[in-house]
Design a protein around this motif. Structure first.
Motif, PDB file in Angstrom:
ATOM      1  N   LYS A  99       0.804  -1.221   0.000  1.00  0.00           N
ATOM      2  CA  LYS A  99       0.000   0.000   0.000  1.00  0.00           C
ATOM      3  C   LYS A  99       0.841   1.277   0.000  1.00  0.00           C
ATOM      4  O   LYS A  99       0.293   2.370  -0.012  1.00  0.00           O
ATOM      5  CB  LYS A  99      -0.935   0.010   1.213  1.00  0.00           C
ATOM      6  N   LEU A 100       2.144   1.123   0.021  1.00  0.00           N
ATOM      7  CA  LEU A 100       3.031   2.292   0.009  1.00  0.00           C
ATOM      8  C   LEU A 100       3.247   2.726  -1.438  1.00  0.00           C
ATOM      9  O   LEU A 100       4.263   2.405  -2.074  1.00  0.00           O
ATOM     10  CB  LEU A 100       4.358   1.958   0.697  1.00  0.00           C
ATOM     11  N   LYS A 101       2.299   3.472  -1.971  1.00  0.00           N
ATOM     12  CA  LYS A 101       2.331   3.863  -3.384  1.00  0.00           C
ATOM     13  C   LYS A 101       3.444   4.858  -3.699  1.00  0.00           C
ATOM     14  O   LYS A 101       3.912   4.929  -4.830  1.00  0.00           O
ATOM     15  CB  LYS A 101       0.978   4.474  -3.783  1.00  0.00           C
ATOM     16  N   LYS A 102       3.861   5.649  -2.698  1.00  0.00           N
ATOM     17  CA  LYS A 102       4.872   6.673  -2.935  1.00  0.00           C
ATOM     18  C   LYS A 102       6.291   6.191  -2.618  1.00  0.00           C
ATOM     19  O   LYS A 102       7.237   6.969  -2.744  1.00  0.00           O
ATOM     20  CB  LYS A 102       4.569   7.906  -2.076  1.00  0.00           C
ATOM     21  N   LEU A 103       6.431   4.938  -2.232  1.00  0.00           N
ATOM     22  CA  LEU A 103       7.746   4.421  -1.849  1.00  0.00           C
ATOM     23  C   LEU A 103       8.680   4.397  -3.054  1.00  0.00           C
ATOM     24  O   LEU A 103       8.352   3.829  -4.110  1.00  0.00           O
ATOM     25  CB  LEU A 103       7.602   3.011  -1.261  1.00  0.00           C
ATOM     26  N   GLU A 104       9.863   5.017  -2.879  1.00  0.00           N
ATOM     27  CA  GLU A 104      10.848   5.090  -3.959  1.00  0.00           C
ATOM     28  C   GLU A 104      12.083   4.232  -3.688  1.00  0.00           C
ATOM     29  O   GLU A 104      12.681   3.723  -4.634  1.00  0.00           O
ATOM     30  CB  GLU A 104      11.281   6.551  -4.162  1.00  0.00           C
ATOM     31  N   TYR A 105      12.477   4.105  -2.424  1.00  0.00           N
ATOM     32  CA  TYR A 105      13.691   3.356  -2.092  1.00  0.00           C
ATOM     33  C   TYR A 105      13.401   2.441  -0.912  1.00  0.00           C
ATOM     34  O   TYR A 105      12.957   2.883   0.150  1.00  0.00           O
ATOM     35  CB  TYR A 105      14.822   4.334  -1.742  1.00  0.00           C
ATOM     36  N   LEU A 106      13.657   1.145  -1.110  1.00  0.00           N
ATOM     37  CA  LEU A 106      13.450   0.151  -0.065  1.00  0.00           C
ATOM     38  C   LEU A 106      14.754  -0.617   0.132  1.00  0.00           C
ATOM     39  O   LEU A 106      15.274  -1.231  -0.801  1.00  0.00           O
ATOM     40  CB  LEU A 106      12.322  -0.819  -0.455  1.00  0.00           C
ATOM     41  N   ASN A 107      15.268  -0.564   1.374  1.00  0.00           N
ATOM     42  CA  ASN A 107      16.521  -1.237   1.703  1.00  0.00           C
ATOM     43  C   ASN A 107      16.222  -2.386   2.656  1.00  0.00           C
ATOM     44  O   ASN A 107      15.847  -2.179   3.813  1.00  0.00           O
ATOM     45  CB  ASN A 107      17.496  -0.244   2.346  1.00  0.00           C
ATOM     46  N   LEU A 108      16.408  -3.626   2.167  1.00  0.00           N
ATOM     47  CA  LEU A 108      16.187  -4.834   2.961  1.00  0.00           C
ATOM     48  C   LEU A 108      17.447  -5.688   2.996  1.00  0.00           C
ATOM     49  O   LEU A 108      17.367  -6.927   3.085  1.00  0.00           O
ATOM     50  CB  LEU A 108      15.024  -5.636   2.385  1.00  0.00           C
ATOM     51  N   ALA A 109      18.603  -5.059   2.947  1.00  0.00           N
ATOM     52  CA  ALA A 109      19.865  -5.795   2.963  1.00  0.00           C
ATOM     53  C   ALA A 109      20.077  -6.456   4.319  1.00  0.00           C
ATOM     54  O   ALA A 109      19.566  -6.004   5.347  1.00  0.00           O
ATOM     55  CB  ALA A 109      21.023  -4.849   2.648  1.00  0.00           C
ATOM     56  N   LEU A 110      20.850  -7.571   4.315  1.00  0.00           N
ATOM     57  CA  LEU A 110      21.214  -8.289   5.550  1.00  0.00           C
ATOM     58  C   LEU A 110      19.972  -8.719   6.335  1.00  0.00           C
ATOM     59  O   LEU A 110      19.805  -8.398   7.508  1.00  0.00           O
ATOM     60  CB  LEU A 110      22.128  -7.422   6.430  1.00  0.00           C
ATOM     61  N   ASN A 111      19.093  -9.461   5.672  1.00  0.00           N
ATOM     62  CA  ASN A 111      17.917 -10.038   6.307  1.00  0.00           C
ATOM     63  C   ASN A 111      17.835 -11.519   5.945  1.00  0.00           C
ATOM     64  O   ASN A 111      18.803 -12.091   5.414  1.00  0.00           O
ATOM     65  CB  ASN A 111      16.651  -9.288   5.879  1.00  0.00           C
ATOM     66  N   ASN A 112      16.712 -12.145   6.225  1.00  0.00           N
ATOM     67  CA  ASN A 112      16.531 -13.582   5.974  1.00  0.00           C
ATOM     68  C   ASN A 112      15.543 -13.849   4.837  1.00  0.00           C
ATOM     69  O   ASN A 112      14.857 -14.870   4.833  1.00  0.00           O
ATOM     70  CB  ASN A 112      16.053 -14.287   7.244  1.00  0.00           C
ATOM     71  N   ILE A 113      15.465 -12.952   3.872  1.00  0.00           N
ATOM     72  CA  ILE A 113      14.488 -13.059   2.779  1.00  0.00           C
ATOM     73  C   ILE A 113      14.945 -14.138   1.799  1.00  0.00           C
ATOM     74  O   ILE A 113      16.109 -14.165   1.384  1.00  0.00           O
ATOM     75  CB  ILE A 113      14.338 -11.698   2.073  1.00  0.00           C
ATOM     76  N   GLU A 114      14.016 -15.019   1.403  1.00  0.00           N
ATOM     77  CA  GLU A 114      14.327 -16.118   0.487  1.00  0.00           C
ATOM     78  C   GLU A 114      13.598 -15.997  -0.843  1.00  0.00           C
ATOM     79  O   GLU A 114      13.863 -16.784  -1.757  1.00  0.00           O
ATOM     80  CB  GLU A 114      13.961 -17.456   1.137  1.00  0.00           C
ATOM     81  N   LYS A 115      12.727 -14.986  -0.952  1.00  0.00           N
ATOM     82  CA  LYS A 115      11.942 -14.861  -2.187  1.00  0.00           C
ATOM     83  C   LYS A 115      11.494 -13.421  -2.363  1.00  0.00           C
ATOM     84  O   LYS A 115      11.165 -12.740  -1.389  1.00  0.00           O
ATOM     85  CB  LYS A 115      10.717 -15.793  -2.109  1.00  0.00           C
ATOM     86  N   ILE A 116      11.496 -12.946  -3.614  1.00  0.00           N
ATOM     87  CA  ILE A 116      11.009 -11.591  -3.919  1.00  0.00           C
ATOM     88  C   ILE A 116       9.509 -11.680  -4.183  1.00  0.00           C
ATOM     89  O   ILE A 116       9.069 -12.382  -5.107  1.00  0.00           O
ATOM     90  CB  ILE A 116      11.745 -11.009  -5.145  1.00  0.00           C
ATOM     91  N   GLU A 117       8.717 -10.940  -3.403  1.00  0.00           N
ATOM     92  CA  GLU A 117       7.260 -11.012  -3.541  1.00  0.00           C
ATOM     93  C   GLU A 117       6.615  -9.787  -2.900  1.00  0.00           C
ATOM     94  O   GLU A 117       7.259  -9.016  -2.182  1.00  0.00           O
ATOM     95  CB  GLU A 117       6.737 -12.288  -2.861  1.00  0.00           C
ATOM     96  N   ASN A 118       5.331  -9.610  -3.232  1.00  0.00           N
ATOM     97  CA  ASN A 118       4.468  -8.589  -2.600  1.00  0.00           C
ATOM     98  C   ASN A 118       4.985  -7.161  -2.781  1.00  0.00           C
ATOM     99  O   ASN A 118       4.802  -6.315  -1.913  1.00  0.00           O
ATOM    100  CB  ASN A 118       4.290  -8.881  -1.099  1.00  0.00           C
ATOM    101  N   LEU A 119       5.608  -6.864  -3.897  1.00  0.00           N
ATOM    102  CA  LEU A 119       6.067  -5.506  -4.194  1.00  0.00           C
ATOM    103  C   LEU A 119       5.365  -4.912  -5.411  1.00  0.00           C
ATOM    104  O   LEU A 119       5.741  -3.835  -5.872  1.00  0.00           O
ATOM    105  CB  LEU A 119       7.584  -5.499  -4.432  1.00  0.00           C
ATOM    106  N   GLU A 120       4.332  -5.581  -5.907  1.00  0.00           N
ATOM    107  CA  GLU A 120       3.642  -5.090  -7.098  1.00  0.00           C
ATOM    108  C   GLU A 120       2.928  -3.772  -6.847  1.00  0.00           C
ATOM    109  O   GLU A 120       2.787  -2.942  -7.748  1.00  0.00           O
ATOM    110  CB  GLU A 120       2.625  -6.135  -7.598  1.00  0.00           C
TER     111      GLU A 120
END
Length: 472
Positions: A64-85
């Motif tokens: 729901k963050l329509k205005k989001l321009e930069y997202l930093n998720l480095a150094l986490n436990n993410i295994e799949k790219i999803e839910n950013l549409e």
């Protein structure tokens, strides 16, 4: 476990006066957060979001963050790219050093038409053969990948080889998923073993999955417990022995080789939390309980105490017959944290729970005393009227004396013996009141003759006009 709470967001929104609904930039790095939540409801206007170095295992609740321009998720436990549409304005995405093995999940970013920069270095998928060609061909809107610009010739070549590269990526993904499943099973097995080792002593796990207390374990008797309480040396020895055991366990944990997986990161976090809790327990045991501050002795004598360590002055105002205490309280301290108690022989001021007590040089009236604070310095001024004779100006009130025959005789004899002043008869005994002030005769200004200015006839420019009246 760290969680995203409203208080956490407000503490990191000081640059926006702690207002979160209009927040455009938010930094929540190194907070041990394990799940993304609430941000899409509380901060709809976010443009920059920093979430690096946490324990986030899944990308969620950001669509729901329509205005989001930069997202930093480095150094986490993410295994799949999803839910950013739903992040329509996303231009930069940083997923450095995660556990993304499903490279085909980058296809979910094809709808983010404004995405220009993507970072996937440090992920398992970055070691796949044909990784860069696959990403360049899949996301044609990208301009930069892992900090390197995508040239036009590179994109054309990647599109030409895309069918072959895609097949290679799928095979490598399958192999990685099988390996990952084995790693998960191994991590769960080790976790169960550690839990079974940790549950020793009087508490054990039953077959029904519930914890039971071992009743056969002997409980300490009352005499033993008394001896235990009364022997601080034994407690110190036990604490030292426990510290040595904890150090050995800590060294064994850090020297034990293990794979870098999401489970190992969580295990490290749990170990550090356990160390922290043990350290807090040891420090609490070592803390010696301070005896309560003695303010009044057993015989009722008040003591001088200055626990808050504040400067003060005590003045004896003889003109107003009062004692004034000036206590240098902190200027910006809230007055509700100060409590004043005036007694006949001493005054007590509680400053944030710390007592300040001073024995007074004279007895005072508690009912007539009052306290006030200076609006400039913040000092506390306590005025305490003294008990006793009241001073009016410079004269003291005379006390009534009972008249007796002996005293009246003494007074008459004293009056007869009193000497009188002699006055020279040659001089007048009555002063001349009429000539006390001698007035000087002054001539009024209007009566003074003013010199008349007569123009001289010798002036060449003078003309005598008979029609003009003479000047007075």
């Amino acid at each position: 476990m760290g969680r995203i709470t409203e208080d956490l967001i407000r503490r990191n929104a000081e640059h926006n006066d702690c207002v979160i609904f209009s927040l455009e930039e938010l930094s929540l790095h190194q907070q041990e957060i394990e799940r993304l939540e609430h941000i899409d409801k509380w901060c709809r206007d976010l443009k920059i979001l920093y979430l690096q170095n946490n324990l986030i295992g899944k990308i969620e609740n950001v669509s729901k963050l329509k205005k989001l321009e930069y997202l930093n998720l480095a150094l986490n436990n993410i295994e799949k790219i999803e839910n950013l549409e739903g992040c329509e304005g996303l231009t930069k995405l940083d997923l450095t050093v995660n556990f993304i093995g499903e490279l085909s999940s980058v296809k979910t970013l094809q709808g983010n038409i404004h995405l220009k920069e993507l970072f996937l270095m440090g992920n398992p998928c970055a070691d796949f053969d044909g990784y860069r060609q696959f990403v360049v061909a899949t996301l044609q809107q990208l301009k930069w990948l892992d900090g390197k610009e995508i040239e036009r010739s590179e994109r054309i070549q990647a599109l030409q080889n895309f069918p072959v590269v895609e097949q290679q990526i799928r095979e490598q993904e399958k192999a990685y998923c099988l390996k990952r499943a084995k790693d998960k099973e191994e991590a769960q097995r080790k976790l169960k073993e550690e839990e079974s080792k940790g549950e020793t002593g009087r508490i054990h796990t039953g077959s029904d999955g519930h914890r039971h207390v071992d009743i056969s374990a002997p409980l300490p008797s009352s005499e033993e417990s008394k001896d235990y309480i009364q022997a601080p040396e034994i407690q110190e020895r036990q604490c030292k022995g426990k510290e040595l055991d904890d150090r050995e366990d800590d060294l064994e944990f850090w020297n034990k080789p293990c794979l870098y997986t999401p489970e190992s990161r969580l295990e490290t976090l749990r170990h550090m939390e356990k160390q922290r809790r043990d350290q807090e327990r040891l420090s609490e045991k070592k803390k010696k309980v301070k005896p309560p501050r003695m303010l009044v002795t057993e015989d009722g004598r008040a003591l001088n105490v200055n626990e808050p360590k504040l400067d003060f002055t005590l003045k004896d105002d003889e003109k107003r017959n009062q004692i004034v205490l000036d206590l240098a309280v902190y200027r910006y301290m809230d007055t509700s944290l100060i409590d004043v108690d005036v007694q006949p022989t001493y005054v007590r001021v509680m400053v944030k729970g710390k007592p300040f007590q001073l024995v007074l040089p004279a007895e005072v009236k508690p009912d007539s005393s009052f306290a006030k604070r200076s609006q400039t310095t913040g000092h506390l001024v306590v005025c305490m009227p003294k008990v006793g004779e009241v001073i009016i100006g410079c004269q003291r009130t005379s006390k009534p004396v009972k008249s007796t025959p002996d005293s009246s005789r003494e007074q008459t004899s004293k009056s007869q013996q009193m000497e009188k002043l002699e006055v020279d008869p040659s001089k007048r005994s009555i002063p001349d009141v009429a000539n006390i002030v001698q007035e000087k005769t002054y001539m009024p200004r209007r009566v003074r003759p003013e010199p008349k200015i007569i123009p001289s006839e010798e002036d060449p420019g003078f003309e005598d006009n008979p029609e003009v009246p003479p000047l007075i």
